[in-house]
Scaffold this motif. Structure first.
Motif, PDB file in Angstrom:
ATOM      1  N   ILE A 151     -22.756  22.709 -31.435  1.00 17.55           N
ATOM      2  CA  ILE A 151     -22.665  22.289 -32.604  1.00 17.55           C
ATOM      3  C   ILE A 151     -23.966  22.021 -33.372  1.00 17.55           C
ATOM      4  CG2 ILE A 151     -21.653  20.464 -33.988  1.00 17.55           C
ATOM      5  CD1 ILE A 151     -19.273  20.164 -32.078  1.00 17.55           C
ATOM      6  N   GLU A 152     -24.315  22.566 -34.474  1.00 18.78           N
ATOM      7  CA  GLU A 152     -25.505  22.271 -35.242  1.00 18.78           C
ATOM      8  C   GLU A 152     -24.937  21.563 -36.348  1.00 18.78           C
ATOM      9  OE1 GLU A 152     -29.390  24.776 -36.704  1.00 18.78           O
ATOM     10  OE2 GLU A 152     -27.847  25.601 -35.527  1.00 18.78           O
ATOM     11  N   SER A 153     -25.814  20.409 -36.787  1.00 19.35           N
ATOM     12  CA  SER A 153     -25.488  19.421 -37.802  1.00 19.35           C
ATOM     13  C   SER A 153     -26.907  19.673 -38.547  1.00 19.35           C
ATOM     14  CB  SER A 153     -25.045  18.139 -37.447  1.00 19.35           C
ATOM     15  OG  SER A 153     -25.193  17.293 -38.418  1.00 19.35           O
ATOM     16  N   HIS A 154     -26.746  19.569 -40.064  1.00 13.64           N
ATOM     17  CA  HIS A 154     -27.969  19.410 -40.932  1.00 13.64           C
ATOM     18  C   HIS A 154     -27.626  18.519 -42.138  1.00 13.64           C
ATOM     19  CE1 HIS A 154     -30.595  22.867 -39.386  1.00 13.64           C
ATOM     20  NE2 HIS A 154     -29.604  23.453 -38.806  1.00 13.64           N
ATOM     21  N   TYR A 155     -28.619  17.681 -41.971  1.00 16.69           N
ATOM     22  CA  TYR A 155     -28.443  16.582 -42.921  1.00 16.69           C
ATOM     23  C   TYR A 155     -29.761  16.475 -43.829  1.00 16.69           C
ATOM     24  CZ  TYR A 155     -25.903  12.554 -44.855  1.00 16.69           C
ATOM     25  OH  TYR A 155     -25.080  11.689 -45.696  1.00 16.69           O
ATOM     26  N   ASP A 156     -30.051  17.405 -44.856  1.00 14.52           N
ATOM     27  CA  ASP A 156     -31.316  17.509 -45.296  1.00 14.52           C
ATOM     28  C   ASP A 156     -31.284  17.377 -46.634  1.00 14.52           C
ATOM     29  OD1 ASP A 156     -32.412  18.816 -42.814  1.00 14.52           O
ATOM     30  OD2 ASP A 156     -31.283  20.446 -43.264  1.00 14.52           O
ATOM     31  N   TYR A 157     -32.611  17.358 -47.168  1.00 19.58           N
ATOM     32  CA  TYR A 157     -32.909  17.125 -48.498  1.00 19.58           C
ATOM     33  C   TYR A 157     -34.337  17.618 -48.861  1.00 19.58           C
ATOM     34  CZ  TYR A 157     -29.451  13.319 -49.040  1.00 19.58           C
ATOM     35  OH  TYR A 157     -28.399  12.567 -49.108  1.00 19.58           O
ATOM     36  N   TYR A 158     -34.689  17.833 -50.007  1.00 16.83           N
ATOM     37  CA  TYR A 158     -35.962  18.316 -50.501  1.00 16.83           C
ATOM     38  C   TYR A 158     -36.427  17.040 -51.263  1.00 16.83           C
ATOM     39  CZ  TYR A 158     -39.962  20.632 -52.397  1.00 16.83           C
ATOM     40  OH  TYR A 158     -41.354  21.018 -52.784  1.00 16.83           O
ATOM     41  N   ARG A 159     -37.459  16.128 -50.765  1.00 14.81           N
ATOM     42  CA  ARG A 159     -37.799  15.144 -51.256  1.00 14.81           C
ATOM     43  C   ARG A 159     -39.154  14.782 -51.024  1.00 14.81           C
ATOM     44  NH1 ARG A 159     -33.246  10.399 -49.925  1.00 14.81           N
ATOM     45  NH2 ARG A 159     -31.598  11.312 -51.222  1.00 14.81           N
ATOM     46  N   PRO A 160     -40.216  15.475 -51.687  1.00 14.76           N
ATOM     47  CA  PRO A 160     -41.694  15.510 -51.447  1.00 14.76           C
ATOM     48  C   PRO A 160     -42.110  13.952 -51.799  1.00 14.76           C
ATOM     49  CG  PRO A 160     -41.094  17.398 -52.789  1.00 14.76           C
ATOM     50  CD  PRO A 160     -39.764  16.608 -52.664  1.00 14.76           C
ATOM     51  N   TYR A 227     -38.063  17.982 -46.210  1.00 16.80           N
ATOM     52  CA  TYR A 227     -38.521  19.255 -46.710  1.00 16.80           C
ATOM     53  C   TYR A 227     -37.853  20.542 -46.454  1.00 16.80           C
ATOM     54  CZ  TYR A 227     -42.789  16.832 -47.865  1.00 16.80           C
ATOM     55  OH  TYR A 227     -43.896  15.908 -48.326  1.00 16.80           O
ATOM     56  N   VAL A 228     -36.592  20.690 -46.966  1.00 13.04           N
ATOM     57  CA  VAL A 228     -35.697  21.694 -46.993  1.00 13.04           C
ATOM     58  C   VAL A 228     -35.239  21.911 -48.632  1.00 13.04           C
ATOM     59  CG1 VAL A 228     -33.424  22.687 -45.881  1.00 13.04           C
ATOM     60  CG2 VAL A 228     -34.854  20.988 -44.685  1.00 13.04           C
ATOM     61  N   LYS A 229     -35.798  22.942 -48.965  1.00 15.87           N
ATOM     62  CA  LYS A 229     -35.606  23.680 -50.278  1.00 15.87           C
ATOM     63  C   LYS A 229     -34.390  24.195 -50.404  1.00 15.87           C
ATOM     64  CE  LYS A 229     -36.808  23.469 -54.612  1.00 15.87           C
ATOM     65  NZ  LYS A 229     -36.807  22.212 -55.373  1.00 15.87           N
ATOM     66  N   LEU A 230     -33.802  25.134 -49.486  1.00 14.17           N
ATOM     67  CA  LEU A 230     -32.616  25.900 -49.461  1.00 14.17           C
ATOM     68  C   LEU A 230     -31.745  25.426 -48.430  1.00 14.17           C
ATOM     69  CD1 LEU A 230     -34.116  29.427 -49.469  1.00 14.17           C
ATOM     70  CD2 LEU A 230     -33.193  28.302 -51.282  1.00 14.17           C
ATOM     71  N   GLU A 231     -30.620  25.133 -48.871  1.00 13.32           N
ATOM     72  CA  GLU A 231     -29.634  24.424 -47.748  1.00 13.32           C
ATOM     73  C   GLU A 231     -29.145  25.323 -46.837  1.00 13.32           C
ATOM     74  OE1 GLU A 231     -26.333  23.245 -50.513  1.00 13.32           O
ATOM     75  OE2 GLU A 231     -27.286  21.326 -50.892  1.00 13.32           O
ATOM     76  N   TYR A 232     -29.094  24.405 -45.587  1.00  9.25           N
ATOM     77  CA  TYR A 232     -28.493  25.440 -44.327  1.00  9.25           C
ATOM     78  C   TYR A 232     -26.966  24.755 -44.483  1.00  9.25           C
ATOM     79  CZ  TYR A 232     -33.100  25.429 -41.641  1.00  9.25           C
ATOM     80  OH  TYR A 232     -33.977  25.693 -41.193  1.00  9.25           O
TER      81      TYR A 232
END
Length: 340
Positions: A151-160, A227-232
């Motif tokens: 199981i892979e869980s991504h909880y990302d944002y792009y927040r420089p 630092y994830v600009k394109l969503e997984y």
């Protein structure tokens, strides 16, 4: 209790109280009464006051009010332990925002005090009732994926802008959610491997983490980054018989609303947000189909508390699960500073 309703008092009047608690609780007027909200600067708050609720700058209006049965702690994380203990010392039930405490030691002390006082205390791990998590849980429970392998869980944002932030990093502020989702679903892992680091504030405030939890043959990969600009995809699940992909539900592009009246919707999400399930059935046929998204409802944690308090039900967020999440967070922060 008033007419078998639990009377609530809130500590804090920010985004947490007004966006993740009150809109759901106020839909449950058959079970709860919101009586008082405390904030030391309540008269300068930007949030609209709700008719019928007492707003105060005096803590005693909550802790010394015999009508208030349960305190909900929605302050900054530094005050969670202090206010939760104070609620229990005044013989009130308590729901505390995440992180429940800053350490396993503090959390154990709180749980022991609740047992001593004969009251209920629970962590508000409301993300277990996110639409995406509820959808993944439903797919897993059907058994069509067979034995789960990854199981892979991504909880990302792009927040420089995180570059200027110090102190509490994403581990205790954000990563606590997806870790809890996995622990809540699968329990205590056999092994934990952590990669926690910072791109901007080395040794100070983490902005990237990759935490692997091992359950026998299965591995849960929990990744979070600012630092994830394109969503997984939000979740990727692989089993012996198939796979399931759950997309992100739009938090990257959706701007947070300004403080003001909050309305929630329980309408189903459009098909573009649905998950994709592909598996081999018992006849060897390949089946691919879209899976509708379950409804998000953070009020379900209140429903559980009502059942626990009135019917001695089981807490949906068990004490040991809270302790295990904190153990994982503590382990992650032990990563050498040069790696962070």
């Amino acid at each position: 209790m008033i007419n078998n309703k639990i009377v609530l008092g809130y500590i804090g009047n920010g985004k947490s109280t007004n966006r993740y608690h009150l809109p759901f609780v106020l839909q449950r007027k058959d079970k709860f009464i919101v009586k008082t909200i405390y904030n030391p600067h309540i008269h300068h708050d930007v949030w609209d006051k709700i008719e019928g609720i007492n707003y105060t700058e005096n803590q005693d209006d909550i802790f010394l009010d015999d009508e208030i049965d349960m305190v909900v702690v929605c302050t900054g994380h530094h005050y969670h332990y202090e206010y939760t203990k104070k609620a229990l010392e005044h013989n009130k039930h308590c729901l505390c925002e995440k992180p429940f405490a800053k350490s396993v030691k503090e959390a154990k002390e709180v749980f022991d005090l609740a047992k001593e006082k004969g009251v209920v205390v629970m962590a508000n791990q409301n993300r277990r009732f996110d639409a995406d998590m509820r959808t993944v849980r439903k797919v897993i429970e059907t058994g069509v994926l067979g034995e789960l392998l990854e199981i892979e869980s991504h909880y990302d944002y792009y927040r420089p802008s995180i570059a200027n932030r110090k102190g509490l990093g994403m581990l205790y502020g954000l990563q606590v959610h997806p870790i809890d989702q996995i622990v809540g679903e699968f329990g205590t892992p056999d092994k934990v491997v952590c990669d926690c680091r910072s791109f901007d504030n080395l040794g100070n405030s983490d902005d990237y983490s990759d935490i692997d939890l091992y359950y026998g043959k299965m591995k849960a990969i929990i990744k979070t980054s600012f630092y994830v600009k394109l969503e997984y995809p939000r979740f990727i699940v692989h089993g012996r018989k198939g796979s399931f992909i759950m997309p992100q539900l739009g938090h990257q592009s959706a701007l947070k609303s300004k403080p003001g009246p909050v309305e929630i919707s329980f309408d189903p999400l459009p098909e573009k947000y649905w998950g994709t399930l592909c598996y081999e059935d018992e006849n060897g046929n390949d089946i691919t189909k879209k899976i509708p998204v379950e409804i998000q409802d953070y009020g379900m944690i209140y429903d559980n508390l009502y059942d626990v308090i009135f019917n001695h039900g089981q807490k949906v967020v068990a004490d040991e699960e809270v302790l295990e999440v904190l153990r994982i967070l503590e382990k992650a922060t032990e990563v050498p500073k040069e790696a962070r």
